[in-house]
Design an enzyme around this catalytic site. Structure first.
Site, PDB file in Angstrom:
ATOM      1  N   TYR A  90       0.817  -1.215   0.000  1.00 49.15           N
ATOM      2  CA  TYR A  90       0.000   0.000   0.000  1.00 49.15           C
ATOM      3  C   TYR A  90       0.855   1.270   0.000  1.00 49.15           C
ATOM      4  O   TYR A  90       0.617   2.169  -0.821  1.00 49.15           O
ATOM      5  CB  TYR A  90      -0.961  -0.014   1.191  1.00 49.15           C
ATOM      6  CG  TYR A  90      -1.948   1.127   1.170  1.00 49.15           C
ATOM      7  CD1 TYR A  90      -3.036   1.113   0.300  1.00 49.15           C
ATOM      8  CD2 TYR A  90      -1.791   2.230   2.004  1.00 49.15           C
ATOM      9  CE1 TYR A  90      -3.943   2.167   0.261  1.00 49.15           C
ATOM     10  CE2 TYR A  90      -2.694   3.278   1.979  1.00 49.15           C
ATOM     11  CZ  TYR A  90      -3.765   3.246   1.107  1.00 49.15           C
ATOM     12  OH  TYR A  90      -4.655   4.291   1.069  1.00 49.15           O
ATOM     13  N   GLU A 148       1.713   6.539  -6.980  1.00 47.79           N
ATOM     14  CA  GLU A 148       0.600   7.321  -7.523  1.00 47.79           C
ATOM     15  C   GLU A 148       0.855   8.812  -7.347  1.00 47.79           C
ATOM     16  O   GLU A 148       0.608   9.619  -8.262  1.00 47.79           O
ATOM     17  CB  GLU A 148      -0.703   6.921  -6.832  1.00 47.79           C
ATOM     18  CG  GLU A 148      -1.175   5.514  -7.166  1.00 47.79           C
ATOM     19  CD  GLU A 148      -2.370   5.089  -6.332  1.00 47.79           C
ATOM     20  OE1 GLU A 148      -3.086   5.977  -5.836  1.00 47.79           O
ATOM     21  OE2 GLU A 148      -2.598   3.875  -6.172  1.00 47.79           O
TER      22      GLU A 148
END
Length: 229
Positions: free
Chosen positions: A171, A178
């Protein structure tokens, strides 16, 4: 008058999916598993063959955008109660991916994987590859877990461990990757429209609290799942 224990149990119990629902969920999760496996293995094989990153993007992206767009169905699944996932967290997870795939990768491919620094290193590469690795491994584990669970075949203990532990590493890798891509898209987004640029700035500002909410939600889900076992 407080409700009885029997009524509490009835409210907490969720009716088992019927055959049609079960068939649909198994089909959806298996299809998503196969698509993500294809995207991830394709990326790794091209990388091992020393394929230039822009070419990897060109080869993988057409299937990636279809694979990720399919996840929009998960918001509907949550809204209609087909699955128990909260609508808010599901929407946040899917929306961030859709933004990256359609709002960043689609219009700004040259910036995401084509910019070259003075030393010859394409500084945008690791953001794209980080996303592909984090997304791919996460989704292979997740959809495989759900496909086995819904089908009634039973989930192996090792797969359960992967489901509730790998996110601790994957994660943060996915979120940081991102953010790199969104940041690199600010310049060309401003050329398209100043509003688009400031929207992406807002997105970066939302990533911090949004990431915290999703991360703590996954930790809570892990505790709940392992507590049952």
């Amino acid at each position: 008058m407080p409700p009885s224990k029997s009524s509490d149990k009835k409210q907490q119990q969720k009716p088992a999916p019927n055959l049609l629902q079960k068939t649909y969920l198994v089909t959806y999760n298996t299809t998503s598993l196969l698509l993500w496996t294809t995207c991830t293995l394709r990326t790794l094989l091209l990388l091992l063959n020393n394929t230039p990153i822009p070419q990897i993007f060109t080869d993988v992206y057409p299937l990636l955008k279809i694979t990720q767009s399919l996840a929009l169905l998960e918001i509907i699944h949550s809204l209609v109660g087909l699955v128990r996932a909260p609508v808010m967290t599901t929407g946040m997870q899917v929306a961030s991916r859709i933004l990256l795939v359609w709002g960043i990768m689609f219009p700004f491919q040259g910036v995401i994987v084509g910019e070259t620094a003075d030393n010859g290193v394409q500084v945008g590469d690791w953001g794209f590859l980080g996303c592909m690795l984090a997304w791919g491994v996460t989704e292979i584990i997740r959809y495989g877990f759900f496909a086995l669970q819904v089908s009634g075949m039973g989930v192996p203990a090792a797969w359960t461990w992967l489901r509730y532990n790998t996110f601790y590493v994957l994660y943060p890798l996915g979120i940081s990757s991102e953010c790199v891509m969104v940041f690199k898209a600010l310049g060309p987004a401003g050329d398209v429209s100043p509003l688009f640029k400031w929207f992406l700035v807002l997105v970066l500002g939302v990533y911090v609290p949004g990431s915290y909410i999703l991360y703590t939600h996954m930790i809570a889900q892990r505790r709940k799942a392992l507590k049952k076992k």
